[in-house]
Design a protein around this motif. Structure first.
Motif, PDB file in Angstrom:
ATOM      1  N   LYS A  24       0.830  -1.208   0.000  1.00  0.00           N
ATOM      2  CA  LYS A  24       0.000   0.000   0.000  1.00  0.00           C
ATOM      3  C   LYS A  24       0.866   1.261   0.000  1.00  0.00           C
ATOM      4  O   LYS A  24       0.500   2.258  -0.608  1.00  0.00           O
ATOM      5  N   ILE A  25       2.018   1.211   0.630  1.00  0.00           N
ATOM      6  CA  ILE A  25       2.921   2.367   0.612  1.00  0.00           C
ATOM      7  C   ILE A  25       3.519   2.544  -0.782  1.00  0.00           C
ATOM      8  O   ILE A  25       3.537   3.652  -1.324  1.00  0.00           O
ATOM      9  N   ASP A  26       3.987   1.437  -1.365  1.00  0.00           N
ATOM     10  CA  ASP A  26       4.551   1.504  -2.714  1.00  0.00           C
ATOM     11  C   ASP A  26       3.514   1.963  -3.731  1.00  0.00           C
ATOM     12  O   ASP A  26       3.801   2.783  -4.610  1.00  0.00           O
ATOM     13  N   MET A  27       2.296   1.445  -3.617  1.00  0.00           N
ATOM     14  CA  MET A  27       1.240   1.815  -4.560  1.00  0.00           C
ATOM     15  C   MET A  27       0.852   3.280  -4.379  1.00  0.00           C
ATOM     16  O   MET A  27       0.596   3.989  -5.360  1.00  0.00           O
ATOM     17  N   LYS A  28       0.816   3.750  -3.153  1.00  0.00           N
ATOM     18  CA  LYS A  28       0.504   5.156  -2.897  1.00  0.00           C
ATOM     19  C   LYS A  28       1.520   6.049  -3.600  1.00  0.00           C
ATOM     20  O   LYS A  28       1.146   7.010  -4.284  1.00  0.00           O
ATOM     21  N   VAL A  29       2.788   5.720  -3.477  1.00  0.00           N
ATOM     22  CA  VAL A  29       3.839   6.519  -4.103  1.00  0.00           C
ATOM     23  C   VAL A  29       3.714   6.477  -5.626  1.00  0.00           C
ATOM     24  O   VAL A  29       3.846   7.502  -6.299  1.00  0.00           O
TER      25      VAL A  29
END
Length: 145
Positions: A24-29
């Motif tokens: 979710k952090i990678d996708m947010k970025v």
């Protein structure tokens, strides 16, 4: 298409059973980089009535990109969870509801996975194994344990 070819468009692994926290952090970025994160937050304002056709098209393309980026970042077996929508926010919320480790069963699964981890000297280095343990620990912390 091979699995490695499917994941090559992302610099991070696709969403799978136990990587939601980092995914979710990678996708947010990634969505931020593509100018689509505001759609997930629900803060992107629609085009005004006086917007040109070009502006409206750009808005619609970014909105669609928010969904397609998420869809393509999920392992094939989980894409069915979000296949019935074309809205990025709806897809994001559906995945969160299914993968956010908030239930006791999900938490038990994470703890079990942590304690069943074993170092295999033939398969990985101690650094890789240590990183896996740290990631599993982070997932358990995110679940509130």
């Amino acid at each position: 298409m091979s699995e490695s070819a499917e994941t090559s468009i992302f610099a991070f692994p696709k969403l799978s059973d136990f990587n939601y926290g980092s995914w979710k952090i990678d996708m947010k970025v990634l969505l931020m980089e593509k100018g689509c994160w505001q759609f997930i937050l629900g803060t992107e304002k629609p085009c005004s009535e006086g917007a040109s056709d070009r502006e409206q098209l750009a808005y619609e393309l970014r909105k669609q990109r928010s969904y397609t980026t998420i869809y393509m970042g999920v392992e094939r077996k989980y894409q069915a969870l979000i296949a019935d929508t074309e809205d990025g926010k709806t897809a994001w919320d559906t995945l969160k509801a299914n993968f956010e480790p908030s239930s006791r069963a999900r938490l038990a699964s994470l703890v079990d996975d942590f304690f069943s981890s074993r170092f295999d000297v033939n398969e990985e280095t101690i650094g890789i194994y240590s990183k896996k343990i740290v990631e599993k620990n982070q997932q358990i912390k995110e679940a509130g344990f």
